[in-house]
Design a protein around this motif. Structure first.
Motif, PDB file in Angstrom:
ATOM      1  N   UNK A   1      -9.814   5.029  -1.555  1.00 41.17           N
ATOM      2  CA  UNK A   1      -9.102   3.888  -2.130  1.00 41.17           C
ATOM      3  C   UNK A   1      -7.638   3.907  -1.719  1.00 41.17           C
ATOM      4  N   UNK A   2      -7.048   2.706  -1.661  1.00 37.80           N
ATOM      5  CA  UNK A   2      -5.609   2.572  -1.455  1.00 37.80           C
ATOM      6  C   UNK A   2      -4.943   2.471  -2.822  1.00 37.80           C
ATOM      7  N   UNK A   3      -3.847   3.177  -3.019  1.00 38.09           N
ATOM      8  CA  UNK A   3      -3.015   2.974  -4.200  1.00 38.09           C
ATOM      9  C   UNK A   3      -2.037   1.876  -3.829  1.00 38.09           C
ATOM     10  N   UNK A   4      -1.977   0.826  -4.662  1.00 38.84           N
ATOM     11  CA  UNK A   4      -1.171  -0.349  -4.313  1.00 38.84           C
ATOM     12  C   UNK A   4      -0.254  -0.770  -5.462  1.00 38.84           C
ATOM     13  N   UNK A   5       0.775  -1.518  -5.090  1.00 39.43           N
ATOM     14  CA  UNK A   5       1.565  -2.316  -6.019  1.00 39.43           C
ATOM     15  C   UNK A   5       1.198  -3.756  -5.733  1.00 39.43           C
ATOM     16  N   UNK A   6       1.059  -4.552  -6.786  1.00 42.58           N
ATOM     17  CA  UNK A   6       0.774  -5.974  -6.629  1.00 42.58           C
ATOM     18  C   UNK A   6       1.495  -6.727  -7.733  1.00 42.58           C
ATOM     19  N   UNK A   7       1.440  -8.029  -7.705  1.00 39.73           N
ATOM     20  CA  UNK A   7       2.193  -8.837  -8.658  1.00 39.73           C
ATOM     21  C   UNK A   7       1.907  -8.455 -10.113  1.00 39.73           C
ATOM     22  N   UNK A   8       0.683  -8.019 -10.395  1.00 40.90           N
ATOM     23  CA  UNK A   8       0.306  -7.675 -11.771  1.00 40.90           C
ATOM     24  C   UNK A   8       0.556  -6.222 -12.149  1.00 40.90           C
TER      25      UNK A   8
ATOM     26  N   UNK B   1       0.866  -1.181   0.000  1.00 46.51           N
ATOM     27  CA  UNK B   1       0.000   0.000   0.000  1.00 46.51           C
ATOM     28  C   UNK B   1       0.900   1.228   0.000  1.00 46.51           C
ATOM     29  N   UNK B   2       0.751   2.049  -1.041  1.00 41.33           N
ATOM     30  CA  UNK B   2       1.595   3.239  -1.178  1.00 41.33           C
ATOM     31  C   UNK B   2       0.986   4.462  -0.496  1.00 41.33           C
TER      32      UNK B   2
END
Length: 112
Positions: A79-86, A61-62
């Motif tokens: 909303x959460x801005x996220x990094x994920x595998x995709x 979660x950024x």
């Protein structure tokens, strides 16, 4: 004298590590049992999801983006801005994310 220098060096290294973790975001895993949609924008209206996350998916979660409601009462929530595998995207803050410190709360995330 040598132990004081080592203690000071350890303290500096710990401080640098904390700054690095803060800069990278908060790592955790999805705890929802339903599929969580990942959106290309904080405003999902009229858009298609760019990914799906399931229980135990790892995310970083950024930041948090506050929701918006227009004059007609239409809008979207936080909303959460996220990094994920995709890649990178946005998920609803009602998503349960487990971190090393427990369940993530929106109040513990910096605004974008």
């Amino acid at each position: 004298m040598g132990s004081i220098k080592r203690s000071a060096a350890t303290g500096v290294a710990t401080a640098i590590s904390a700054v690095t973790l803060i800069g990278c975001g908060i790592e955790g895993t999805i705890q929802d049992y339903d599929t969580v949609s990942v959106w290309p924008s904080a405003d999902p209206r009229g858009r298609q999801p760019i990914g799906q996350l399931t229980t135990q998916s790892k995310v970083t979660v950024k930041c948090i983006t506050r929701g918006h409601v227009d004059a007609n009462g239409m809008g979207y929530g936080d909303t959460y801005k996220i990094d994920f595998k995709g890649g990178e995207g946005y998920i609803d803050t009602s998503t349960s994310i487990l971190t090393d410190d427990g369940v993530l709360a929106p109040g513990n995330v910096d605004e974008c």
